[in-house]
Scaffold this motif. Sequence first.
Motif, mmCIF file in Angstrom:
data_model
loop_
_atom_site.group_PDB
_atom_site.id
_atom_site.type_symbol
_atom_site.label_atom_id
_atom_site.label_comp_id
_atom_site.label_asym_id
_atom_site.label_seq_id
_atom_site.Cartn_x
_atom_site.Cartn_y
_atom_site.Cartn_z
ATOM 1 N N PRO A 256 35.032 36.214 34.738
ATOM 2 C CA PRO A 256 36.479 36.155 34.518
ATOM 3 C C PRO A 256 37.072 37.507 34.136
ATOM 4 O O PRO A 256 38.172 37.853 34.567
ATOM 5 C CB PRO A 256 36.624 35.170 33.359
ATOM 6 N N GLY A 257 36.330 38.295 33.345
ATOM 7 C CA GLY A 257 36.815 39.612 32.923
ATOM 8 C C GLY A 257 37.077 40.520 34.111
ATOM 9 O O GLY A 257 38.092 41.226 34.168
ATOM 10 N N ILE A 258 36.156 40.485 35.082
ATOM 11 C CA ILE A 258 36.312 41.315 36.285
ATOM 12 C C ILE A 258 37.587 40.910 37.020
ATOM 13 O O ILE A 258 38.395 41.749 37.416
ATOM 14 C CB ILE A 258 35.071 41.148 37.207
ATOM 15 N N TYR A 259 37.794 39.607 37.171
ATOM 16 C CA TYR A 259 38.955 39.121 37.929
ATOM 17 C C TYR A 259 40.270 39.518 37.255
ATOM 18 O O TYR A 259 41.227 39.920 37.898
ATOM 19 C CB TYR A 259 38.875 37.592 38.080
ATOM 20 N N ILE A 260 40.316 39.401 35.913
ATOM 21 C CA ILE A 260 41.591 39.587 35.215
ATOM 22 C C ILE A 260 41.892 41.054 34.904
ATOM 23 O O ILE A 260 43.017 41.502 35.039
ATOM 24 C CB ILE A 260 41.608 38.748 33.912
#
Length: 316
Positions: A256-260
């Motif tokens: 999720p961190g990569i996406y956001i």
Amino acid sequence: NSMKLISGGFPEDFILLGLTKYPWLDLPLFFVLLTSYTFTLLGNMAIILVSQLDSQLQSPMYFFLTNLSFLDLCFTTTTVPQMLFNLQGPNKNITYIGCMAQAYVFHWLGCTECVLLGIMALDRYVAVCKPLRYSVIMDHRLCLQLSSTAWLTGLANSLLQSTLTIQLPLCGNQMLDHFFCELPGLIKMSCGNTTVNEITLSVVATFLIMGPLSMILVSYSYIAQTVFRIPSAAGRLKAFNTCSSHLLVVSLFYGPGIYIYMQPSEEGSQDLIKVLTLFYCVITPMANPFIYTLRNKDVIGAMRRLLRKAISTKEI
């Protein structure tokens, strides 16, 4: 509804639009969050207590695990109590000062966890691939240096990013389409030019996510090679169990961190962003104690010893 402004055209309060558009979901969500928060507190406190009180758990792994548990306690406490408050009634506000404090602390702890998970993978690599020299390499001084590096890197990054974000003009905007104050959401709220913020955020996020992540993947590929050389099937299975559970936590946190964060300007679906944020805000801190320890015979043994001690002192 006349809006009060504090100096500089910033609103006195922000209105958090929350997790969903459907008010009837507030109560079920409240109970789900309350339950998971309780588990997070209990699980992480148990690990800290057991690691501190049991003389057999004094290896570097448990030093880092204690750090991670303490970090997760603070990390969830930054967001979840505020979410519970907003879910249990009609008041969806957060004060401007509260919002800024939340953004600074959340970002600090999130970055620290990114770095710490990388360091923990390094520790596992030394333990599995260099078992005889483990206690010499990972001495107490190096452990302290590594953990303070994680905390200080997170702090430095948060001071930089959050300070850049706070200065953005809001033009009286006070609706934040999120359930807490997170930098990408605050950047999207601004009515000024946010190019510098977006570039800084994605460049630093790329370093802080991809750096530790590549460290984890490299460490685990070496660990895998060593594991396949273990002659006994039971030994292989044990090592595989440990590694797979760590990798699960890592993917729940970094994915999720990569996406956001690596594409903060993307007009991605805000609903998807909120669900993904829940993963690293709520689910990972709750899962960490269970994934890192419930499959670990040493910790379970230590907990039993601690309970026995507690019961026997009561009987006296």
